[in-house]
Scaffold this motif. Structure first.
Motif, PDB file in Angstrom:
ATOM      1  N   SER A   1       0.819  -1.211   0.000  1.00  0.00           N
ATOM      2  CA  SER A   1       0.000   0.000   0.000  1.00  0.00           C
ATOM      3  C   SER A   1       0.851   1.260   0.000  1.00  0.00           C
ATOM      4  CB  SER A   1      -0.903  -0.003   1.239  1.00  0.00           C
ATOM      5  OG  SER A   1      -1.576   1.226   1.390  1.00  0.00           O
ATOM      6  N   ASP A   2       0.346   2.280  -0.695  1.00  0.00           N
ATOM      7  CA  ASP A   2       0.978   3.599  -0.654  1.00  0.00           C
ATOM      8  C   ASP A   2       0.587   4.376   0.595  1.00  0.00           C
ATOM      9  OD1 ASP A   2       2.190   3.177  -3.118  1.00  0.00           O
ATOM     10  OD2 ASP A   2       0.497   4.024  -4.232  1.00  0.00           O
ATOM     11  N   THR A   3      -0.363   3.847   1.353  1.00  0.00           N
ATOM     12  CA  THR A   3      -0.827   4.508   2.575  1.00  0.00           C
ATOM     13  C   THR A   3      -0.702   3.529   3.738  1.00  0.00           C
ATOM     14  OG1 THR A   3      -3.112   3.862   2.061  1.00  0.00           O
ATOM     15  CG2 THR A   3      -2.398   6.061   1.358  1.00  0.00           C
ATOM     16  N   ALA A   4       0.468   2.940   3.890  1.00  0.00           N
ATOM     17  CA  ALA A   4       0.667   1.849   4.842  1.00  0.00           C
ATOM     18  C   ALA A   4       0.323   2.259   6.273  1.00  0.00           C
ATOM     19  CB  ALA A   4       2.110   1.347   4.769  1.00  0.00           C
ATOM     20  N   ARG A   5       0.810   3.401   6.716  1.00  0.00           N
ATOM     21  CA  ARG A   5       0.552   3.820   8.093  1.00  0.00           C
ATOM     22  C   ARG A   5      -0.935   4.087   8.314  1.00  0.00           C
ATOM     23  NH1 ARG A   5       2.523   3.615  13.333  1.00  0.00           N
ATOM     24  NH2 ARG A   5       1.281   5.104  14.535  1.00  0.00           N
ATOM     25  N   LEU A   6      -1.559   4.774   7.384  1.00  0.00           N
ATOM     26  CA  LEU A   6      -2.989   5.037   7.504  1.00  0.00           C
ATOM     27  C   LEU A   6      -3.772   3.736   7.537  1.00  0.00           C
ATOM     28  CD1 LEU A   6      -5.447   6.922   7.498  1.00  0.00           C
ATOM     29  CD2 LEU A   6      -5.284   6.973   4.996  1.00  0.00           C
ATOM     30  N   ASP A   7      -3.424   2.796   6.683  1.00  0.00           N
ATOM     31  CA  ASP A   7      -4.114   1.503   6.669  1.00  0.00           C
ATOM     32  C   ASP A   7      -4.015   0.822   8.034  1.00  0.00           C
ATOM     33  OD1 ASP A   7      -4.441   2.086   4.018  1.00  0.00           O
ATOM     34  OD2 ASP A   7      -3.299   0.381   3.260  1.00  0.00           O
ATOM     35  N   ALA A   8      -2.806   0.817   8.596  1.00  0.00           N
ATOM     36  CA  ALA A   8      -2.612   0.173   9.894  1.00  0.00           C
ATOM     37  C   ALA A   8      -3.454   0.846  10.966  1.00  0.00           C
ATOM     38  CB  ALA A   8      -1.131   0.216  10.271  1.00  0.00           C
ATOM     39  N   GLU A   9      -3.522   2.165  10.932  1.00  0.00           N
ATOM     40  CA  GLU A   9      -4.312   2.892  11.926  1.00  0.00           C
ATOM     41  C   GLU A   9      -5.805   2.592  11.778  1.00  0.00           C
ATOM     42  OE1 GLU A   9      -3.227   6.938  11.352  1.00  0.00           O
ATOM     43  OE2 GLU A   9      -1.249   6.706  12.302  1.00  0.00           O
ATOM     44  N   LEU A  10      -6.298   2.575  10.542  1.00  0.00           N
ATOM     45  CA  LEU A  10      -7.721   2.306  10.332  1.00  0.00           C
ATOM     46  C   LEU A  10      -8.097   0.897  10.767  1.00  0.00           C
ATOM     47  CD1 LEU A  10      -8.165   4.007   6.845  1.00  0.00           C
ATOM     48  CD2 LEU A  10      -9.091   4.803   9.021  1.00  0.00           C
ATOM     49  N   LEU A  11      -7.238  -0.067  10.469  1.00  0.00           N
ATOM     50  CA  LEU A  11      -7.528  -1.447  10.848  1.00  0.00           C
ATOM     51  C   LEU A  11      -7.445  -1.638  12.359  1.00  0.00           C
ATOM     52  CD1 LEU A  11      -5.615  -3.327   8.006  1.00  0.00           C
ATOM     53  CD2 LEU A  11      -8.070  -2.837   8.146  1.00  0.00           C
ATOM     54  N   MET A  12      -6.491  -0.972  12.978  1.00  0.00           N
ATOM     55  CA  MET A  12      -6.385  -1.079  14.433  1.00  0.00           C
ATOM     56  C   MET A  12      -7.583  -0.424  15.108  1.00  0.00           C
ATOM     57  SD  MET A  12      -4.639  -2.276  16.981  1.00  0.00           S
ATOM     58  CE  MET A  12      -2.911  -2.524  16.495  1.00  0.00           C
ATOM     59  N   ALA A  13      -7.990   0.736  14.615  1.00  0.00           N
ATOM     60  CA  ALA A  13      -9.159   1.406  15.197  1.00  0.00           C
ATOM     61  C   ALA A  13     -10.398   0.523  15.080  1.00  0.00           C
ATOM     62  CB  ALA A  13      -9.385   2.750  14.512  1.00  0.00           C
ATOM     63  N   GLU A  14     -10.542  -0.131  13.937  1.00  0.00           N
ATOM     64  CA  GLU A  14     -11.689  -1.022  13.746  1.00  0.00           C
ATOM     65  C   GLU A  14     -11.629  -2.198  14.710  1.00  0.00           C
ATOM     66  OE1 GLU A  14     -15.246  -2.344  11.723  1.00  0.00           O
ATOM     67  OE2 GLU A  14     -14.213  -0.415  11.939  1.00  0.00           O
ATOM     68  N   ALA A  15     -10.450  -2.757  14.883  1.00  0.00           N
ATOM     69  CA  ALA A  15     -10.304  -3.893  15.790  1.00  0.00           C
ATOM     70  C   ALA A  15     -10.598  -3.496  17.235  1.00  0.00           C
ATOM     71  CB  ALA A  15      -8.902  -4.476  15.674  1.00  0.00           C
ATOM     72  N   LEU A  16     -10.268  -2.262  17.591  1.00  0.00           N
ATOM     73  CA  LEU A  16     -10.537  -1.770  18.938  1.00  0.00           C
ATOM     74  C   LEU A  16     -11.971  -1.287  19.117  1.00  0.00           C
ATOM     75  CD1 LEU A  16      -7.259   0.240  19.588  1.00  0.00           C
ATOM     76  CD2 LEU A  16      -8.066  -1.692  20.967  1.00  0.00           C
ATOM     77  N   GLY A  17     -12.642  -1.007  17.996  1.00  0.00           N
ATOM     78  CA  GLY A  17     -13.996  -0.473  18.083  1.00  0.00           C
ATOM     79  C   GLY A  17     -14.036   0.986  18.469  1.00  0.00           C
ATOM     80  N   VAL A  18     -12.998   1.744  18.043  1.00  0.00           N
ATOM     81  CA  VAL A  18     -12.933   3.174  18.345  1.00  0.00           C
ATOM     82  C   VAL A  18     -12.655   3.935  17.058  1.00  0.00           C
ATOM     83  CG1 VAL A  18     -12.097   2.728  20.686  1.00  0.00           C
ATOM     84  CG2 VAL A  18     -10.444   3.145  18.832  1.00  0.00           C
ATOM     85  N   SER A  19     -12.771   5.252  17.121  1.00  0.00           N
ATOM     86  CA  SER A  19     -12.426   6.075  15.968  1.00  0.00           C
ATOM     87  C   SER A  19     -10.906   6.173  15.825  1.00  0.00           C
ATOM     88  CB  SER A  19     -13.008   7.475  16.115  1.00  0.00           C
ATOM     89  OG  SER A  19     -12.354   8.180  17.157  1.00  0.00           O
ATOM     90  N   ARG A  20     -10.457   6.572  14.648  1.00  0.00           N
ATOM     91  CA  ARG A  20      -9.002   6.729  14.448  1.00  0.00           C
ATOM     92  C   ARG A  20      -8.436   7.787  15.378  1.00  0.00           C
ATOM     93  NH1 ARG A  20      -6.401   9.850  10.010  1.00  0.00           N
ATOM     94  NH2 ARG A  20      -4.170   9.401  10.124  1.00  0.00           N
ATOM     95  N   SER A  21      -9.156   8.879  15.572  1.00  0.00           N
ATOM     96  CA  SER A  21      -8.651   9.923  16.461  1.00  0.00           C
ATOM     97  C   SER A  21      -8.555   9.423  17.900  1.00  0.00           C
ATOM     98  CB  SER A  21      -9.543  11.170  16.390  1.00  0.00           C
ATOM     99  OG  SER A  21     -10.876  10.857  16.746  1.00  0.00           O
ATOM    100  N   GLU A  22      -9.534   8.644  18.339  1.00  0.00           N
ATOM    101  CA  GLU A  22      -9.463   8.059  19.690  1.00  0.00           C
ATOM    102  C   GLU A  22      -8.279   7.108  19.805  1.00  0.00           C
ATOM    103  OE1 GLU A  22     -13.765   7.501  21.629  1.00  0.00           O
ATOM    104  OE2 GLU A  22     -13.606   6.612  19.628  1.00  0.00           O
TER     105      GLU A  22
END
Length: 274
Positions: free
Chosen positions: A19-40
């Motif tokens: 991915s060209d957006t590797a860090r963003l992808d990791a953050e979005l997937l982690m937020a989803e796994a935690l059940g929180v928003s990316r900013s949280e």
């Protein structure tokens, strides 16, 4: 115990090759796994333990599956839309189609979306114009279910009707009536085009490919548009960035005047037909 912060660093490094957006992808997937928003996630959960759902998400992304399909949603024109592999993932380039259509369309009336997919174009227009009503057509039953679900979540079901029609059938436009604007993001990719793996292997081929030169859908649609447009109403068609001349020629042969609209990158992306 591995923390969220360290897991995201490792995931970002792994995703660099995908991915060209590797860090963003990791953050979005982690937020989803935690059940929180990316900013949280970024503010409150950096030292938390890694949730068990993150690893499966990461493996799917490493296999090139788009983040939008993993999450089941994406953002388009300020709206959160549900998406599944039955529909194309709406992209920012298509927002110029909505903008052009809003300029071309009266404040109230009827809009027709040809090949509606997730309903992105139509629902974006309706969200901006409370006195518009719309009809979305698609050949795919599964795509229509996604569009109807999006309309319901956005509170637009009372103004959006979705019908199963296939524009390769002779009678696909029967009994639709006329419209104050027609919009479409039809398939326009050449059959032998080289696509990113995330697109080629995951997004629906029927919504991507349109014959050897990518023009089959336009050949089917453009000659029928005049009968669907009410008086001086206009149609707005998304195109591939190198198709302005070829699709424009088809439209002029059908008696339309053509204006080209560029996307945010300055590339030809939409034709306004009048």
């Amino acid at each position: 115990m591995q923390t969220v912060a360290s897991a995201m660093r490792e995931a970002s490094a792994l995703l660099e090759g995908v991915s060209d957006t590797a860090r963003l992808d990791a953050e979005l997937l982690m937020a989803e796994a935690l059940g929180v928003s990316r900013s949280e996630l970024l503010v409150r959960h950096q030292t938390a333990p890694v949730p068990p759902g993150f690893a499966p998400f990461l493996q799917r992304r490493l296999a090139a599956e788009p983040v939008a399909y993993i999450l089941g949603r994406c953002e388009f024109f300020g709206l959160e839309l549900g998406v599944t592999p039955a529909v194309l993932i709406p992209r920012g380039d298509s927002e110029c189609v909505v903008e052009a259509a809003l300029e071309a369309c009266p404040a109230q009336g009827r809009v027709l979306d040809l090949g509606t997919g997730s309903g992105a174009l139509l629902l974006a227009m309706l969200s901006q114009r409370p006195d518009l009503e719309g009809v979305g057509l698609d050949a795919s039953h599964s795509a229509l279910e996604v569009a109807r679900g999006n309309a319901a979540r956005l509170g637009l079901s009372n103004r959006a009707v979705f019908l199963q029609r296939d524009w390769t059938d002779d009678d696909w436009a029967a009994k639709l009536g006329t419209f104050d604007c027609v919009i479409s993001n039809p398939p326009y990719v050449e059959a032998d085009a080289k696509l990113e793996r995330s697109v080629r292997d995951f997004e629906p081929a029927a919504a991507l490919f349109a014959g050897a030169d990518g023009l089959d859908a336009y050949r089917a649609l453009v000659p029928r548009l005049r009968d669907l447009l009410d008086g001086a109403a206009r149609a707005v068609l998304e195109i591939g960035c190198e198709q302005a001349d070829s699709v424009g020629a088809l439209a002029r042969t059908a008696g339309f005047c053509v204006i080209v609209r560029n996307d945010l990158a300055g590339r030809p992306r939409a034709l306004v037909l009048s």
